[in-house]
Each structure stands twice: as C-alpha cells, then as structure tokens.
Design a protein around this motif. Structure first.
Motif, PDB file in Angstrom:
ATOM      1  N   CYS A  30     -32.992  32.440   9.498  1.00  0.00           N
ATOM      2  CA  CYS A  30     -33.215  31.107   8.940  1.00  0.00           C
ATOM      3  C   CYS A  30     -32.916  31.091   7.441  1.00  0.00           C
ATOM      4  CB  CYS A  30     -34.658  30.711   9.203  1.00  0.00           C
ATOM      5  SG  CYS A  30     -35.062  29.079   8.601  1.00  0.00           S
ATOM      6  N   CYS A  33     -36.624  29.872   5.795  1.00  0.00           N
ATOM      7  CA  CYS A  33     -37.794  30.761   5.695  1.00  0.00           C
ATOM      8  C   CYS A  33     -37.419  32.241   5.739  1.00  0.00           C
ATOM      9  CB  CYS A  33     -38.811  30.436   6.796  1.00  0.00           C
ATOM     10  SG  CYS A  33     -38.336  30.975   8.448  1.00  0.00           S
ATOM     11  N   CYS A  44     -34.862  27.530  14.211  1.00  0.00           N
ATOM     12  CA  CYS A  44     -35.735  28.642  13.832  1.00  0.00           C
ATOM     13  C   CYS A  44     -37.037  28.606  14.638  1.00  0.00           C
ATOM     14  CB  CYS A  44     -36.030  28.570  12.339  1.00  0.00           C
ATOM     15  SG  CYS A  44     -37.196  29.827  11.777  1.00  0.00           S
ATOM     16  N   CYS A  47     -40.115  28.177  11.669  1.00  0.00           N
ATOM     17  CA  CYS A  47     -40.379  26.958  10.884  1.00  0.00           C
ATOM     18  C   CYS A  47     -39.710  25.717  11.472  1.00  0.00           C
ATOM     19  CB  CYS A  47     -39.936  27.154   9.433  1.00  0.00           C
ATOM     20  SG  CYS A  47     -38.138  27.102   9.189  1.00  0.00           S
TER      21      CYS A  47
HETATM   22 ZN   LIG Z   1     -37.300  29.218   9.478  1.00  0.00          ZN
END
Ligand SMILES: [Zn+2]
Length: 141
Positions: A30, A33, A44, A47
């Motif tokens: 990601c 994050c 993801c 998140c």
């Molecule tokens: Zn993420």
C-alpha cells in the motif's frame, strides 16, 4: 527490489497465479500505509486504500505451527499428495500465510518432532498441480 506491474486487463488474483507459475510470490504494498496484502487483492487489507504497488516477496520465512490436513483432501487436486502437512508461516516480510508444508510426513511422530524443534526456517516451494500452481513451503534445514 520492487516490481511495478501495470495492468488493466488482469485481476490481482490472476497476476498472483501468473507469478506462482513463474516461481514468484506477488504481493501488493500500500502506498498509503505501507502494509502488504497477500494474497493480493484490489485494495489494501489494512486501510482499504486503492493505491497499491506490486512487489515480489522473498519466499523465505519461519514455520510457526503445523498440523496434518483433514481427510479427505479439501479439493480433488490435493488427493495425490494427501495426507499432507499444513502450517502457518511468517514470511520475512512479516506476513503470516497458511500453506502446505513439504519435507515432513503427516504422522504423529514427525509432527511431534517438528513441534519439539520449534520455529523452523522454510522457503516457498510451489506445487505444480494439474490445474494451477499452489503455494507451499519446504523446510530448509
Ligand atoms: Zn493501506
């Protein structure tokens, strides 16, 4: 080293299996994050972000836990190798995966010996089944 794949015509899971055919473990990382999603999906798993890179994982990790599969095998493709050992592996990237473990018999004696040994190094060893490649791991020492 990161490998970015741009594709609008193949799904994440298709690219995952294409990677296995080439002996690679493809994951998504990601951009928001920094966490890995494996097996890869469109967004993801941590998140919910949609901005993801493709990365190749090392295929190396540590076997945390192992047991034998239920009988009969969960899919006909696994019948030729049943009974087999199944485990939880922590990849060097910190991702925990569940997979078949090669190099140990599905007997109480061998599983107890593995349990006594504790955390054991493993590396990816992709099984070439008739219909698709399957992620497995092999004990390396
Ligand atoms: Zn993420």
């Amino acid at each position: 080293m990161d490998t970015t794949v741009t594709s609008t015509s193949q799904s994440a899971i298709e690219l995952y299996y294409k990677g296995l055919e080439e002996g690679k473990l493809k994951a998504r990382r990601c951009k928001d994050c920094g966490e890995h999603t494996f097996p890869p999906t469109g967004c993801c798993a941590h998140c919910g972000g949609w901005s993801l890179d493709w990365v190749d994982l090392s295929g190396k990790g540590t076997l945390l836990f192992a047991t034998h599969n239920i009988s009969p095998a969960c899919h006909p493709r696994f019948e030729p190798i049943a009974p087999y050992v199944y485990g939880h592996i922590c990849l060097d990237e910190g991702i925990i995966v569940q997979a078949i473990v090669q190099g140990v018999k599905a007997t109480p004696e061998d599983l107890n010996q593995l349990f006594q040994r504790g955390q054991t190094p493993v590396e990816a060893d992709i099984l070439r089944m008739d219909d698709l490649p399957v992620l497995a791991f092999r004990i390396i020492r």
